[in-house]
Design an enzyme around this catalytic site. Structure first.
Site, PDB file in Angstrom:
ATOM      1  N   CYS A 188     -52.580 -14.546  16.038  1.00 60.76           N
ATOM      2  CA  CYS A 188     -53.106 -13.849  15.525  1.00 60.76           C
ATOM      3  C   CYS A 188     -54.540 -15.354  15.051  1.00 60.76           C
ATOM      4  CB  CYS A 188     -53.171 -12.936  14.828  1.00 60.76           C
ATOM      5  SG  CYS A 188     -54.349 -12.353  13.736  1.00 60.76           S
ATOM      6  N   HIS A 227     -52.431  -4.139  18.613  1.00 66.30           N
ATOM      7  CA  HIS A 227     -52.354  -5.175  17.660  1.00 66.30           C
ATOM      8  C   HIS A 227     -54.543  -5.105  17.389  1.00 66.30           C
ATOM      9  CE1 HIS A 227     -52.244  -9.681  16.532  1.00 66.30           C
ATOM     10  NE2 HIS A 227     -53.459  -9.642  16.640  1.00 66.30           N
ATOM     11  N   GLU A 228     -55.298  -4.916  18.338  1.00 64.50           N
ATOM     12  CA  GLU A 228     -56.608  -5.256  18.001  1.00 64.50           C
ATOM     13  C   GLU A 228     -56.839  -3.865  17.090  1.00 64.50           C
ATOM     14  OE1 GLU A 228     -58.391  -7.485  18.192  1.00 64.50           O
ATOM     15  OE2 GLU A 228     -57.253  -9.323  18.881  1.00 64.50           O
ATOM     16  N   HIS A 273     -56.361  -4.211  13.445  1.00 64.28           N
ATOM     17  CA  HIS A 273     -57.122  -5.097  12.691  1.00 64.28           C
ATOM     18  C   HIS A 273     -57.604  -4.168  11.848  1.00 64.28           C
ATOM     19  CE1 HIS A 273     -56.062  -8.822  12.648  1.00 64.28           C
ATOM     20  NE2 HIS A 273     -56.449  -8.858  14.085  1.00 64.28           N
TER      21      HIS A 273
END
Ligand code: CO
Length: 188
Positions: free
Chosen positions: A115, A159-160, A163
């Protein structure tokens, strides 16, 4: 907006844990610009010459919270290959992406995840869903879309989207047994 390895928030900054809010649609010029700047970061970061000159760490995706903006905006450019093995990329500039369904089958990257906001290595399997459906507004094509993602693209999108909740990939690594075998998992 200048985005490079010095301006990207790292995980020692508590703001990286903030929740991101949905943006109004139609997109404002400001939000479209944020998406465009993030898209250009990802694109330029995979060009070794530009990356070196502009201080960019290679990435396949970035979310707005990583540049200090708590909005549900993310840009991804993911390499892919068709059935004949021809390489290309899948690209999105997404506003308000939301996972509307997830496979029971898990998946993880054999080499672990990285990341832009994490400078230290965190080894271990980051277990996610092998297939997801994501509903979003895509500013690259200017339409509402549903993405049916599997494998690597599914991992990147999860993953995004994590966030937006302030979740970093290593939060999902089994602390006691980082490389614990995952039954039935798609290993990527
Ligand atoms: Co990240």
């Amino acid at each position: 907006m200048l985005i490079n390895n010095d301006t990207i928030l790292k995980d020692n900054d508590p703001f990286i844990r903030e929740k991101s809010q949905p943006v109004p649609l139609p997109l404002s010029d400001e939000d479209r610009q944020i998406l465009t700047d993030m898209y250009n970061y990802v694109k330029d970061s995979t060009d070794p010459e530009k990356a070196e000159k502009m201080n960019l760490r290679p990435a396949v995706g970035i979310s707005a919270i990583q540049i200090g903006i708590p909005k549900q905006l993310t840009a991804v450019i993911v390499p892919t290959a068709d059935a004949e093995g021809n390489e290309s990329t899948v690209e999105f500039m997404l506003a308000n992406p939301r996972i509307i369904s997830s496979s029971v089958q898990p998946a993880y990257l054999e080499g672990g995840e990285g990341c832009l906001s994490v400078t230290e290595d965190h080894e271990g399997y980051v277990v996610r869903s092998a297939r997801i459906k994501v509903q979003a507004y895509d500013a690259l094509t200017d339409q509402n879309i549903v993405i049916r993602a599997r494998g690597y693209l599914a991992i990147v999108l999860q993953h995004e989207i994590d966030h937006f909740s302030g979740i970093l990939f290593y939060d999902r690594i089994n602390k006691e047994e980082p490389f614990r075998e995952v039954e039935g998992a798609m290993v990527i």
